[in-house]
Design a protein around this motif. Structure first.
Motif, mmCIF file in Angstrom:
data_model
loop_
_atom_site.group_PDB
_atom_site.id
_atom_site.type_symbol
_atom_site.label_atom_id
_atom_site.label_comp_id
_atom_site.label_asym_id
_atom_site.label_seq_id
_atom_site.Cartn_x
_atom_site.Cartn_y
_atom_site.Cartn_z
ATOM 1 N N MET A 38 9.528 37.171 -12.501
ATOM 2 C CA MET A 38 8.611 36.484 -13.407
ATOM 3 C C MET A 38 7.386 37.343 -13.697
ATOM 4 O O MET A 38 6.912 37.395 -14.840
ATOM 5 C CB MET A 38 8.172 35.149 -12.791
ATOM 6 C CG MET A 38 9.233 34.095 -12.754
ATOM 7 S SD MET A 38 8.643 32.610 -11.907
ATOM 8 C CE MET A 38 10.155 31.638 -11.877
ATOM 9 N N SER A 39 6.876 38.017 -12.675
ATOM 10 C CA SER A 39 5.685 38.853 -12.855
ATOM 11 C C SER A 39 5.976 40.011 -13.804
ATOM 12 O O SER A 39 5.196 40.300 -14.721
ATOM 13 C CB SER A 39 5.208 39.390 -11.498
ATOM 14 O OG SER A 39 4.881 38.335 -10.623
ATOM 15 N N SER A 45 6.145 40.320 -21.653
ATOM 16 C CA SER A 45 5.901 39.369 -22.734
ATOM 17 C C SER A 45 4.437 39.354 -23.163
ATOM 18 O O SER A 45 4.121 39.136 -24.335
ATOM 19 C CB SER A 45 6.335 37.956 -22.307
ATOM 20 O OG SER A 45 5.530 37.476 -21.236
ATOM 21 N N TYR A 46 3.532 39.617 -22.227
ATOM 22 C CA TYR A 46 2.106 39.685 -22.558
ATOM 23 C C TYR A 46 1.846 40.787 -23.581
ATOM 24 O O TYR A 46 1.027 40.637 -24.490
ATOM 25 C CB TYR A 46 1.288 39.936 -21.298
ATOM 26 C CG TYR A 46 -0.199 40.043 -21.534
ATOM 27 C CD1 TYR A 46 -0.987 38.889 -21.596
ATOM 28 C CD2 TYR A 46 -0.808 41.281 -21.690
ATOM 29 C CE1 TYR A 46 -2.356 38.982 -21.819
ATOM 30 C CE2 TYR A 46 -2.173 41.385 -21.908
ATOM 31 C CZ TYR A 46 -2.940 40.231 -21.971
ATOM 32 O OH TYR A 46 -4.302 40.333 -22.199
ATOM 33 N N PRO A 53 4.922 37.201 -33.883
ATOM 34 C CA PRO A 53 4.803 35.740 -33.883
ATOM 35 C C PRO A 53 6.155 35.040 -33.759
ATOM 36 O O PRO A 53 6.260 34.002 -33.102
ATOM 37 C CB PRO A 53 4.155 35.451 -35.242
ATOM 38 C CG PRO A 53 3.468 36.726 -35.622
ATOM 39 C CD PRO A 53 4.321 37.818 -35.058
ATOM 40 N N LEU A 54 7.193 35.618 -34.366
ATOM 41 C CA LEU A 54 8.515 35.006 -34.293
ATOM 42 C C LEU A 54 9.016 34.992 -32.853
ATOM 43 O O LEU A 54 9.567 34.001 -32.376
ATOM 44 C CB LEU A 54 9.495 35.765 -35.187
ATOM 45 C CG LEU A 54 10.943 35.241 -35.209
ATOM 46 C CD1 LEU A 54 10.972 33.799 -35.702
ATOM 47 C CD2 LEU A 54 11.825 36.130 -36.072
ATOM 48 N N PHE A 55 8.798 36.087 -32.147
ATOM 49 C CA PHE A 55 9.190 36.167 -30.747
ATOM 50 C C PHE A 55 8.446 35.124 -29.916
ATOM 51 O O PHE A 55 9.011 34.498 -29.017
ATOM 52 C CB PHE A 55 8.902 37.569 -30.210
ATOM 53 C CG PHE A 55 9.239 37.743 -28.754
ATOM 54 C CD1 PHE A 55 10.554 37.875 -28.341
ATOM 55 C CD2 PHE A 55 8.239 37.751 -27.798
ATOM 56 C CE1 PHE A 55 10.865 38.030 -26.996
ATOM 57 C CE2 PHE A 55 8.548 37.906 -26.449
ATOM 58 C CZ PHE A 55 9.859 38.054 -26.056
ATOM 59 N N ALA A 56 7.173 34.922 -30.241
ATOM 60 C CA ALA A 56 6.382 33.936 -29.508
ATOM 61 C C ALA A 56 6.936 32.528 -29.713
ATOM 62 O O ALA A 56 7.028 31.741 -28.774
ATOM 63 C CB ALA A 56 4.923 34.010 -29.963
ATOM 64 N N ILE A 91 8.488 34.740 -19.814
ATOM 65 C CA ILE A 91 7.993 34.652 -21.195
ATOM 66 C C ILE A 91 6.761 33.762 -21.266
ATOM 67 O O ILE A 91 5.765 34.085 -21.915
ATOM 68 C CB ILE A 91 9.105 34.119 -22.122
ATOM 69 C CG1 ILE A 91 10.249 35.140 -22.210
ATOM 70 C CG2 ILE A 91 8.555 33.813 -23.516
ATOM 71 C CD1 ILE A 91 11.462 34.624 -22.951
ATOM 72 N N MET A 92 6.830 32.625 -20.567
ATOM 73 C CA MET A 92 5.703 31.700 -20.561
ATOM 74 C C MET A 92 4.473 32.326 -19.916
ATOM 75 O O MET A 92 3.339 32.079 -20.352
ATOM 76 C CB MET A 92 6.087 30.428 -19.799
ATOM 77 C CG MET A 92 4.996 29.370 -19.752
ATOM 78 S SD MET A 92 5.449 28.000 -18.666
ATOM 79 C CE MET A 92 5.329 28.797 -17.058
ATOM 80 N N MET A 93 4.649 33.171 -18.908
ATOM 81 C CA MET A 93 3.514 33.808 -18.239
ATOM 82 C C MET A 93 2.731 34.706 -19.201
ATOM 83 O O MET A 93 1.508 34.811 -19.118
ATOM 84 C CB MET A 93 4.004 34.625 -17.043
ATOM 85 C CG MET A 93 4.419 33.802 -15.860
ATOM 86 S SD MET A 93 3.035 32.858 -15.185
ATOM 87 C CE MET A 93 3.907 31.819 -14.014
#
Length: 217
Positions: A38-39, A45-46, A53-56, A91-93
Protein backbone atom coordinates in the motif's frame (compact mmCIF):
# COMPACT_ATOMS: atom_id res chain seq x y z
CA UNK A 1 -13.32 -5.19 10.36
CA UNK A 2 -16.36 -6.67 8.69
CA UNK A 3 -19.92 -5.50 9.21
CA UNK A 4 -21.37 -8.87 8.25
CA UNK A 5 -19.53 -10.81 10.96
CA UNK A 6 -20.81 -9.98 14.42
CA UNK A 7 -20.28 -13.28 16.17
CA UNK A 8 -17.09 -14.02 18.06
CA UNK A 9 -16.07 -17.66 17.86
CA UNK A 10 -15.71 -19.45 21.21
CA UNK A 11 -12.19 -19.61 22.62
CA UNK A 12 -10.06 -22.32 21.11
CA UNK A 13 -7.92 -24.21 23.65
CA UNK A 14 -5.29 -24.63 20.95
CA UNK A 15 -5.32 -20.91 20.20
CA UNK A 16 -4.89 -19.88 23.82
CA UNK A 17 -1.77 -21.93 24.37
CA UNK A 18 0.81 -19.57 22.94
CA UNK A 19 0.91 -15.99 21.84
CA UNK A 20 2.70 -16.20 18.49
CA UNK A 21 1.37 -19.34 16.85
CA UNK A 22 2.18 -20.11 13.20
CA UNK A 23 -1.24 -18.73 12.28
CA UNK A 24 -0.56 -15.43 14.06
CA UNK A 25 2.92 -15.11 12.59
CA UNK A 26 1.66 -15.75 9.06
CA UNK A 27 -1.17 -13.26 9.58
CA UNK A 28 1.23 -10.50 10.56
CA UNK A 29 3.63 -11.42 7.76
CA UNK A 30 0.84 -10.91 5.22
CA UNK A 31 -0.24 -7.77 7.06
CA UNK A 32 3.29 -6.35 6.79
CA UNK A 33 3.52 -7.17 3.09
CA UNK A 34 0.13 -5.52 2.57
CA UNK A 35 1.27 -2.39 4.37
CA UNK A 36 4.46 -2.21 2.31
CA UNK A 37 2.49 -2.73 -0.90
CA UNK A 38 0.00 0.00 0.00
CA UNK A 39 2.83 2.40 0.85
CA UNK A 40 4.63 1.80 -2.44
CA UNK A 41 1.46 2.08 -4.50
CA UNK A 42 0.49 5.18 -2.53
CA UNK A 43 3.71 6.91 -3.53
CA UNK A 44 3.12 5.92 -7.14
CA UNK A 45 -0.49 7.11 -7.21
CA UNK A 46 0.46 10.33 -5.41
CA UNK A 47 2.78 11.21 -8.29
CA UNK A 48 0.43 10.05 -11.06
CA UNK A 49 -2.94 11.37 -9.88
CA UNK A 50 -2.22 15.11 -10.43
CA UNK A 51 -1.33 14.47 -14.08
CA UNK A 52 -4.32 12.36 -15.02
CA UNK A 53 -7.86 13.34 -13.95
CA UNK A 54 -9.26 10.27 -15.72
CA UNK A 55 -6.96 8.01 -13.73
CA UNK A 56 -8.09 9.71 -10.53
CA UNK A 57 -11.75 9.12 -11.35
CA UNK A 58 -11.28 5.50 -12.39
CA UNK A 59 -8.99 4.82 -9.44
CA UNK A 60 -11.45 6.40 -7.01
CA UNK A 61 -14.36 4.32 -8.31
CA UNK A 62 -12.28 1.14 -8.19
CA UNK A 63 -11.16 1.89 -4.62
CA UNK A 64 -14.72 2.60 -3.50
CA UNK A 65 -16.06 -0.63 -5.01
CA UNK A 66 -13.28 -2.69 -3.45
CA UNK A 67 -13.75 -1.12 -0.02
CA UNK A 68 -17.50 -1.70 -0.03
CA UNK A 69 -17.02 -5.31 -1.18
CA UNK A 70 -14.36 -6.10 1.43
CA UNK A 71 -16.08 -4.27 4.30
CA UNK A 72 -19.26 -6.25 3.73
CA UNK A 73 -17.75 -9.69 3.56
CA UNK A 74 -15.74 -10.41 0.39
CA UNK A 75 -12.75 -12.34 1.74
CA UNK A 76 -12.30 -15.34 -0.56
CA UNK A 77 -10.24 -16.24 -2.44
CA UNK A 78 -7.69 -14.26 -0.44
CA UNK A 79 -5.07 -14.66 -3.16
CA UNK A 80 -7.31 -12.47 -5.30
CA UNK A 81 -8.99 -10.25 -2.71
CA UNK A 82 -5.88 -9.24 -0.74
CA UNK A 83 -3.84 -8.06 -3.78
CA UNK A 84 -6.85 -6.21 -5.21
CA UNK A 85 -7.57 -4.58 -1.87
CA UNK A 86 -3.91 -3.59 -1.53
CA UNK A 87 -3.98 -2.05 -5.01
CA UNK A 88 -7.23 -0.16 -4.34
CA UNK A 89 -6.00 1.15 -1.00
CA UNK A 90 -2.66 2.19 -2.49
CA UNK A 91 -4.53 4.26 -5.07
CA UNK A 92 -6.63 5.77 -2.30
CA UNK A 93 -3.48 6.65 -0.30
CA UNK A 94 -2.27 8.84 -3.16
CA UNK A 95 -5.55 10.76 -3.07
CA UNK A 96 -5.34 11.10 0.71
CA UNK A 97 -1.82 12.47 0.36
CA UNK A 98 -3.15 15.35 -1.74
CA UNK A 99 -6.33 15.87 0.26
CA UNK A 100 -4.67 15.86 3.69
CA UNK A 101 -1.07 16.74 2.85
CA UNK A 102 -0.77 19.18 5.78
CA UNK A 103 -1.62 16.47 8.33
CA UNK A 104 -0.50 13.33 6.49
CA UNK A 105 2.77 12.82 8.41
CA UNK A 106 1.39 13.43 11.93
CA UNK A 107 -1.65 11.34 11.00
CA UNK A 108 0.63 8.49 9.93
CA UNK A 109 2.64 8.63 13.15
CA UNK A 110 -0.47 8.79 15.34
CA UNK A 111 -2.05 5.87 13.49
CA UNK A 112 1.04 3.68 13.79
CA UNK A 113 1.37 4.55 17.47
CA UNK A 114 -2.29 3.87 18.24
CA UNK A 115 -2.41 0.63 16.24
CA UNK A 116 0.81 -0.66 17.84
CA UNK A 117 -0.34 0.22 21.35
CA UNK A 118 -3.78 -1.37 20.93
CA UNK A 119 -2.26 -4.48 19.32
CA UNK A 120 0.25 -4.92 22.14
CA UNK A 121 -2.51 -4.47 24.72
CA UNK A 122 -4.64 -7.16 23.08
CA UNK A 123 -1.66 -9.51 22.81
CA UNK A 124 -0.40 -9.05 26.36
CA UNK A 125 -3.77 -9.19 28.10
CA UNK A 126 -5.40 -11.74 25.76
CA UNK A 127 -8.77 -10.38 26.78
CA UNK A 128 -11.93 -11.40 24.98
CA UNK A 129 -13.26 -8.19 23.44
CA UNK A 130 -16.32 -9.79 21.87
CA UNK A 131 -18.52 -7.80 24.28
CA UNK A 132 -17.64 -4.66 22.29
CA UNK A 133 -19.67 -5.80 19.29
CA UNK A 134 -22.77 -4.00 20.53
CA UNK A 135 -20.86 -0.72 20.67
CA UNK A 136 -19.44 -1.30 17.18
CA UNK A 137 -22.83 -2.08 15.66
CA UNK A 138 -24.51 0.92 17.29
CA UNK A 139 -21.64 3.24 16.36
CA UNK A 140 -21.83 2.14 12.72
CA UNK A 141 -25.40 3.43 12.44
CA UNK A 142 -24.63 6.59 14.39
CA UNK A 143 -21.73 7.37 12.06
CA UNK A 144 -23.81 6.61 8.98
CA UNK A 145 -26.63 8.92 10.08
CA UNK A 146 -24.15 11.62 11.13
CA UNK A 147 -22.32 11.52 7.80
CA UNK A 148 -25.58 11.77 5.84
CA UNK A 149 -26.82 14.67 7.97
CA UNK A 150 -23.54 16.53 7.64
CA UNK A 151 -23.68 16.33 3.86
CA UNK A 152 -26.61 18.73 4.03
CA UNK A 153 -25.96 20.64 7.27
CA UNK A 154 -22.17 21.29 7.11
CA UNK A 155 -21.89 21.85 10.87
CA UNK A 156 -18.23 22.07 11.99
CA UNK A 157 -18.94 20.68 15.45
CA UNK A 158 -20.80 17.74 13.94
CA UNK A 159 -17.87 17.08 11.60
CA UNK A 160 -15.52 17.09 14.58
CA UNK A 161 -17.74 14.70 16.53
CA UNK A 162 -18.06 12.31 13.59
CA UNK A 163 -14.30 12.23 13.06
CA UNK A 164 -13.61 11.67 16.77
CA UNK A 165 -16.18 8.87 17.02
CA UNK A 166 -14.86 7.30 13.83
CA UNK A 167 -11.32 7.20 15.21
CA UNK A 168 -12.55 5.68 18.48
CA UNK A 169 -14.61 3.05 16.66
CA UNK A 170 -11.68 1.99 14.51
CA UNK A 171 -9.49 1.72 17.60
CA UNK A 172 -12.11 -0.59 19.10
CA UNK A 173 -12.10 -2.62 15.88
CA UNK A 174 -8.34 -3.13 16.31
CA UNK A 175 -8.93 -4.60 19.78
CA UNK A 176 -11.87 -6.69 18.59
CA UNK A 177 -10.17 -8.16 15.51
CA UNK A 178 -6.83 -8.76 17.24
CA UNK A 179 -8.60 -10.58 20.06
CA UNK A 180 -10.60 -12.54 17.51
CA UNK A 181 -7.57 -13.73 15.53
CA UNK A 182 -5.75 -14.75 18.73
CA UNK A 183 -8.70 -16.78 19.97
CA UNK A 184 -9.63 -18.20 16.58
CA UNK A 185 -6.06 -19.29 15.74
CA UNK A 186 -6.98 -20.49 12.26
CA UNK A 187 -10.10 -22.42 13.24
CA UNK A 188 -12.46 -20.39 11.04
CA UNK A 189 -10.15 -17.84 9.39
CA UNK A 190 -7.17 -18.13 7.09
CA UNK A 191 -4.12 -15.89 7.66
CA UNK A 192 -5.07 -13.96 4.53
CA UNK A 193 -8.55 -13.24 5.85
CA UNK A 194 -7.21 -12.20 9.25
CA UNK A 195 -4.60 -9.95 7.62
CA UNK A 196 -7.32 -8.33 5.53
CA UNK A 197 -9.29 -7.56 8.69
CA UNK A 198 -6.26 -5.86 10.27
CA UNK A 199 -5.52 -3.89 7.10
CA UNK A 200 -9.10 -2.65 7.08
CA UNK A 201 -8.70 -1.59 10.70
CA UNK A 202 -5.45 0.35 10.33
CA UNK A 203 -6.44 2.07 7.09
CA UNK A 204 -9.85 2.97 8.51
CA UNK A 205 -8.19 4.32 11.66
CA UNK A 206 -5.78 6.34 9.50
CA UNK A 207 -8.58 7.92 7.47
CA UNK A 208 -10.53 8.97 10.55
CA UNK A 209 -7.44 10.36 12.27
CA UNK A 210 -6.69 12.42 9.15
CA UNK A 211 -10.23 13.79 9.21
CA UNK A 212 -9.94 14.55 12.92
CA UNK A 213 -6.63 16.39 12.54
CA UNK A 214 -8.02 18.27 9.56
CA UNK A 215 -10.72 19.78 11.79
CA UNK A 216 -8.03 21.65 13.76
CA UNK A 217 -6.19 23.27 10.88
Amino acid sequence: MSYDQFQMQPPSPQGMGTLLTPFVRETYRLFLFGMLGMSGLGVLSYNLLPHSPLFAIIGGIFSLIMWIAVCFGWRKPTRVVLPLFTLATGIMMGWLGHQYGHVFLPGTLLTLGAFTGLTLYAHTTRKDFSYLIGFLWTSFWILLVGIILNIFLHIPLLSLGIAALGAIVMGVWVLFDTSRLLRDNGQTMTPGEAATELLLDIVGLFRWILRLLDQFR
